[in-house]
Design an enzyme around this catalytic site. Structure first.
Site, PDB file in Angstrom:
ATOM      1  N   GLY A  39     116.021  12.082 -71.938  1.00  0.00           N
ATOM      2  CA  GLY A  39     117.274  11.362 -72.152  1.00  0.00           C
ATOM      3  C   GLY A  39     118.305  12.309 -72.718  1.00  0.00           C
ATOM      4  O   GLY A  39     117.951  13.358 -73.241  1.00  0.00           O
ATOM      5  N   CYS A  89     110.211  15.588 -72.775  1.00  0.00           N
ATOM      6  CA  CYS A  89     111.522  16.006 -73.287  1.00  0.00           C
ATOM      7  C   CYS A  89     111.973  15.093 -74.437  1.00  0.00           C
ATOM      8  O   CYS A  89     111.364  15.103 -75.492  1.00  0.00           O
ATOM      9  CB  CYS A  89     112.525  16.081 -72.138  1.00  0.00           C
ATOM     10  SG  CYS A  89     114.011  16.972 -72.609  1.00  0.00           S
ATOM     11  N   TYR A  90     112.975  14.266 -74.243  1.00  0.00           N
ATOM     12  CA  TYR A  90     113.393  13.349 -75.315  1.00  0.00           C
ATOM     13  C   TYR A  90     112.206  12.485 -75.757  1.00  0.00           C
ATOM     14  O   TYR A  90     112.016  12.237 -76.949  1.00  0.00           O
ATOM     15  CB  TYR A  90     114.537  12.456 -74.811  1.00  0.00           C
ATOM     16  CG  TYR A  90     115.086  11.508 -75.848  1.00  0.00           C
ATOM     17  CD1 TYR A  90     116.106  11.896 -76.703  1.00  0.00           C
ATOM     18  CD2 TYR A  90     114.568  10.221 -75.979  1.00  0.00           C
ATOM     19  CE1 TYR A  90     116.603  11.019 -77.669  1.00  0.00           C
ATOM     20  CE2 TYR A  90     115.056   9.337 -76.927  1.00  0.00           C
ATOM     21  CZ  TYR A  90     116.081   9.738 -77.775  1.00  0.00           C
ATOM     22  OH  TYR A  90     116.559   8.874 -78.717  1.00  0.00           O
ATOM     23  N   HIS A  95     110.064  19.665 -68.223  1.00  0.00           N
ATOM     24  CA  HIS A  95     110.089  18.560 -67.245  1.00  0.00           C
ATOM     25  C   HIS A  95     109.045  18.795 -66.149  1.00  0.00           C
ATOM     26  O   HIS A  95     109.327  19.511 -65.176  1.00  0.00           O
ATOM     27  CB  HIS A  95     111.476  18.450 -66.613  1.00  0.00           C
ATOM     28  CG  HIS A  95     112.489  17.852 -67.527  1.00  0.00           C
ATOM     29  ND1 HIS A  95     112.617  16.491 -67.705  1.00  0.00           N
ATOM     30  CD2 HIS A  95     113.403  18.414 -68.354  1.00  0.00           C
ATOM     31  CE1 HIS A  95     113.570  16.245 -68.579  1.00  0.00           C
ATOM     32  NE2 HIS A  95     114.056  17.406 -68.998  1.00  0.00           N
ATOM     33  N   GLU A 155     108.168  16.775 -63.931  1.00  0.00           N
ATOM     34  CA  GLU A 155     108.477  15.990 -62.725  1.00  0.00           C
ATOM     35  C   GLU A 155     109.377  16.723 -61.740  1.00  0.00           C
ATOM     36  O   GLU A 155     109.451  16.348 -60.583  1.00  0.00           O
ATOM     37  CB  GLU A 155     109.111  14.642 -63.125  1.00  0.00           C
ATOM     38  CG  GLU A 155     110.515  14.712 -63.724  1.00  0.00           C
ATOM     39  CD  GLU A 155     110.544  14.997 -65.232  1.00  0.00           C
ATOM     40  OE1 GLU A 155     109.578  15.594 -65.729  1.00  0.00           O
ATOM     41  OE2 GLU A 155     111.538  14.637 -65.888  1.00  0.00           O
ATOM     42  N   SER A 211     120.116  -4.320 -39.266  1.00  0.00           N
ATOM     43  CA  SER A 211     121.277  -3.431 -39.153  1.00  0.00           C
ATOM     44  C   SER A 211     120.977  -2.254 -38.235  1.00  0.00           C
ATOM     45  O   SER A 211     121.877  -1.537 -37.830  1.00  0.00           O
ATOM     46  CB  SER A 211     121.613  -2.891 -40.539  1.00  0.00           C
ATOM     47  OG  SER A 211     120.544  -2.077 -40.997  1.00  0.00           O
ATOM     48  N   GLY A 212     119.682  -2.046 -37.954  1.00  0.00           N
ATOM     49  CA  GLY A 212     119.309  -0.841 -37.214  1.00  0.00           C
ATOM     50  C   GLY A 212     118.853   0.246 -38.166  1.00  0.00           C
ATOM     51  O   GLY A 212     118.385   1.296 -37.752  1.00  0.00           O
ATOM     52  N   GLY A 213     118.973  -0.007 -39.467  1.00  0.00           N
ATOM     53  CA  GLY A 213     118.509   0.956 -40.460  1.00  0.00           C
ATOM     54  C   GLY A 213     117.008   0.825 -40.693  1.00  0.00           C
ATOM     55  O   GLY A 213     116.388  -0.141 -40.254  1.00  0.00           O
ATOM     56  N   ASP A 219     115.241   0.431 -43.595  1.00  0.00           N
ATOM     57  CA  ASP A 219     114.735  -0.545 -44.561  1.00  0.00           C
ATOM     58  C   ASP A 219     114.629  -1.953 -43.971  1.00  0.00           C
ATOM     59  O   ASP A 219     113.585  -2.601 -44.077  1.00  0.00           O
ATOM     60  CB  ASP A 219     115.626  -0.588 -45.815  1.00  0.00           C
ATOM     61  CG  ASP A 219     115.670   0.764 -46.516  1.00  0.00           C
ATOM     62  OD1 ASP A 219     114.818   1.623 -46.209  1.00  0.00           O
ATOM     63  OD2 ASP A 219     116.558   0.961 -47.363  1.00  0.00           O
ATOM     64  N   SER A 220     115.714  -2.420 -43.341  1.00  0.00           N
ATOM     65  CA  SER A 220     115.650  -3.790 -42.818  1.00  0.00           C
ATOM     66  C   SER A 220     114.637  -3.878 -41.679  1.00  0.00           C
ATOM     67  O   SER A 220     113.956  -4.891 -41.524  1.00  0.00           O
ATOM     68  CB  SER A 220     117.026  -4.272 -42.365  1.00  0.00           C
ATOM     69  OG  SER A 220     117.597  -3.390 -41.429  1.00  0.00           O
ATOM     70  N   THR A 221     114.504  -2.807 -40.905  1.00  0.00           N
ATOM     71  CA  THR A 221     113.551  -2.847 -39.792  1.00  0.00           C
ATOM     72  C   THR A 221     112.107  -2.912 -40.308  1.00  0.00           C
ATOM     73  O   THR A 221     111.308  -3.715 -39.837  1.00  0.00           O
ATOM     74  CB  THR A 221     113.716  -1.600 -38.897  1.00  0.00           C
ATOM     75  OG1 THR A 221     115.075  -1.498 -38.505  1.00  0.00           O
ATOM     76  CG2 THR A 221     112.835  -1.695 -37.664  1.00  0.00           C
ATOM     77  N   LYS A 259     112.274   5.105 -50.937  1.00  0.00           N
ATOM     78  CA  LYS A 259     112.606   5.343 -49.528  1.00  0.00           C
ATOM     79  C   LYS A 259     111.474   6.058 -48.765  1.00  0.00           C
ATOM     80  O   LYS A 259     111.123   5.686 -47.653  1.00  0.00           O
ATOM     81  CB  LYS A 259     113.875   6.196 -49.465  1.00  0.00           C
ATOM     82  CG  LYS A 259     114.433   6.381 -48.077  1.00  0.00           C
ATOM     83  CD  LYS A 259     115.327   5.236 -47.735  1.00  0.00           C
ATOM     84  CE  LYS A 259     115.906   5.354 -46.350  1.00  0.00           C
ATOM     85  NZ  LYS A 259     116.781   4.217 -46.065  1.00  0.00           N
TER      86      LYS A 259
END
Ligand code: XMP
Length: 507
Positions: free
Chosen positions: A54, A80-81, A165, A167, A218-220, A222-224, A363
């Site tokens: 943070g 870290c923090y 870090h 990550e 939408s053709g994207g 995620d929705s597909t 994603k």
């Protein structure tokens, strides 16, 4: 969520990365802001906690903190923090650093047989304060030139802290910190994307029962992916609607419909509303007005179509985890992007319940689920495309002729990006049509025509982005093809702005 690892967010820009690294280790993980930690621990009963980094100092007035009792009886990893906060809450000493450490540092490992097994010498640092003294019961396991307690552990209680870090990919062997934490703490590895599909299908069937679900495609990606998953659960009781708003890329509407129907076997209705959209956008130049007009008209059409179907109870959406994380940091671009995506107030207006099967996923996990559901890799790897489509890439007025110019230029760019093997390296690569004419010569004639800008960016999540520089050969080829093949364009320029301060789209 039940079990897994809960990440308490103290406002670091890297918190989402921690969650992804944990999931890569086969353990489910979620993020909560520090002020909701107690409630979340009670309801989610995590196997372990991670305290994130943070931007603040643990000694500031009102510095983000948590009840130390929440750590009792649970494995905890502070980063870290989070490392400094653990030290402070458990009785160690934190002070301002002699020098701010930012970037690479050389890690001197004092004890290898624990959390730091397999971690390299080069680690990524970003802090002002340091832990001077570890709390009682902790062993100091590493230091750097400027940091006396760069890592510490109390194995009996499975409490660990690292100043660096693990990550970020700059840290050599950083993933080993997470792996060791999970192993040393005995946290079960039971998160597998393969199970996700079966688990979700069952869950969707239970939630939906005999009802019907509607979904806008939408053709994207995620929705597909959401639609394919739901249709596996309830078949044709999922009614998909794909609207052509006249602002899609060349041939996209028809191609998408073919994919939805023939390859993905979705129950989908194509609605060509391009005339209605273009009429509503006539003469409009202001970006926000364009967005509003497109959003409102979309809702109108969607409602008309829903009415034709009859009684529907659920609205399916491809919402993903980054859309729902409540951030402990200042509300950043994430909040804005989200408002773009939402089809304003649709569920409330239509009195529909939301069905969002991808809410838990990042994603890259959505893409993986898509692959496992048998969706074509070509489709899965598509660049993101904004809801308002080419409207926000035509600066100024939208006309049929300007749409044609942009579509043709964009097609050329995409073809060349794929041919050159760059497409997959980019977050997005597209053309923009500028609202100005410039002078040129073609043969012996003077021309006075429009300008295309090329926007090529790399990004991890769309919130920040770097512009990408292809080779001169590539740019030459794209530029001369566009000027030669697209009637009405005589100049091509390259956008060399990063985000921030620019955005990815031009409007
Ligand atoms: P900006 O332009 O804000 O874009 O840097 C960040 C990401 O979001 C996409 N984007 C949108 N997506 N509706 C969407 O569905 C929108 O109105 C919209 N505006 C931007 C953009 O393509 C980029 O990936």
């Amino acid at each position: 969520m039940k079990g897994g690892i809960l990440i308490i967010d103290f406002g670091s820009q890297y918190t989402q990365l921690i969650a992804r690294r944990i999931r890569e280790q086969g353990v489910y993980s979620e993020i909560v802001p520090f002020f909701s930690a107690e409630e979340a621990i009670k309801s989610k009963k995590p196997h372990g906690l991670i305290l994130s980094g943070g931007p603040r100092s643990v000694y500031e007035v009102d510095a983000p903190s948590m009840e130390p009792s929440l750590m009792e009886g649970r494995p905890v990893l502070g980063i870290c923090y989070g490392h400094q906060l653990m030290a402070k809450l458990l009785g160690g000493r934190v002070t301002g650093a002699r020098a701010r450490e930012y970037g690479f540092a050389r890690l001197e490992v004092l004890h290898r047989e624990g959390l730091l097994k397999g971690v390299g010498e080069r680690v990524w640092m970003s802090h002002g304060d340091v832990v001077e003294e570890a709390p009682k019961g902790f062993k100091i396991t590493a230091r750097t030139e400027n940091t006396p307690v760069a890592a510490m552990e109390n194995r009996e209680r499975s409490w660990f802290g690292v100043q660096f870090h693990p990550e970020v990919h700059h840290t050599q062997g950083g993933e080993m910190v997470f792996r060791n934490f999970i192993e040393l703490s005995g946290i079960p590895r039971d998160w597998e994307l393969g199970d996700f599909i079966d688990r979700k299908i069952k869950e969707i069937r239970e939630t939906v029962g005999d009802a019907r679900v509607i979904c806008a495609l939408s053709g994207g990606v995620d929705s597909t992916v959401a639609a394919v998953l739901i249709s596996r659960a309830i078949g044709d009781r999922l009614h998909c609607i794909s609207v052509n708003n006249g602002l899609l890329r060349l041939g996209e509407f028809e191609e998408n419909l073919r994919t939805f129907r023939e390859k993905l076997h979705l129950n989908v209705k194509g609605v060509d509303a391009s005339r209605r959209f273009l009429r509503a956008l006539e003469g409009v130049r202001d970006p926000e007005r364009k967005r509003k007009i497109i959003g409102n008209l979309f809702v109108e059409i969607f409602e008309e179509e829903a009415e034709k179907i009859g009684k529907i109870e659920f609205l399916a959406q491809g919402t993903t985890y980054p859309d729902v994380i409540e951030s402990a940091g200042v509300k950043g671009p994430a909040a804005v992007i989200k408002s773009h995506h939402n089809v304003g107030g649709l569920p409330e207006r239509m009195k529909l319940k939301l069905l969002e099967p991808l809410r838990e996923l990042f994603k890259d996990e959505v893409r993986e689920i898509g692959r496992r559901l048998g969706i074509d890799p070509h489709f899965i790897e598509k660049h993101p495309f904004p809801g308002p489509g080419l409207a926000v890439r035509i600066v100024g007025e939208i006309t049929e002729d300007r749409l044609r110019k942009l579509r043709e230029a964009d097609r050329i760019l995409e073809e060349e990006l794929r041919r050159e093997g760059i497409y997959g390296k980019l977050w997005q690569g597209f053309a923009v049509l500028l609202p100005l004419r410039t002078v040129g010569v073609m043969g012996d004639t003077r021309t006075y025509e429009e300008v295309i800008a090329l926007r090529l960016v790399q990004s991890v999540d769309g919130m920040t982005a770097d512009w990408f520089l292809p080779t001169k050969d590539f740019l030459t080829r794209v530029s001369s093809r566009i000027v030669n093949e697209v009637r009405g364009v005589n100049r091509v320029v390259l956008d060399i702005s990063s985000k921030p301060p620019a955005t990815i789209e031009w409007e």
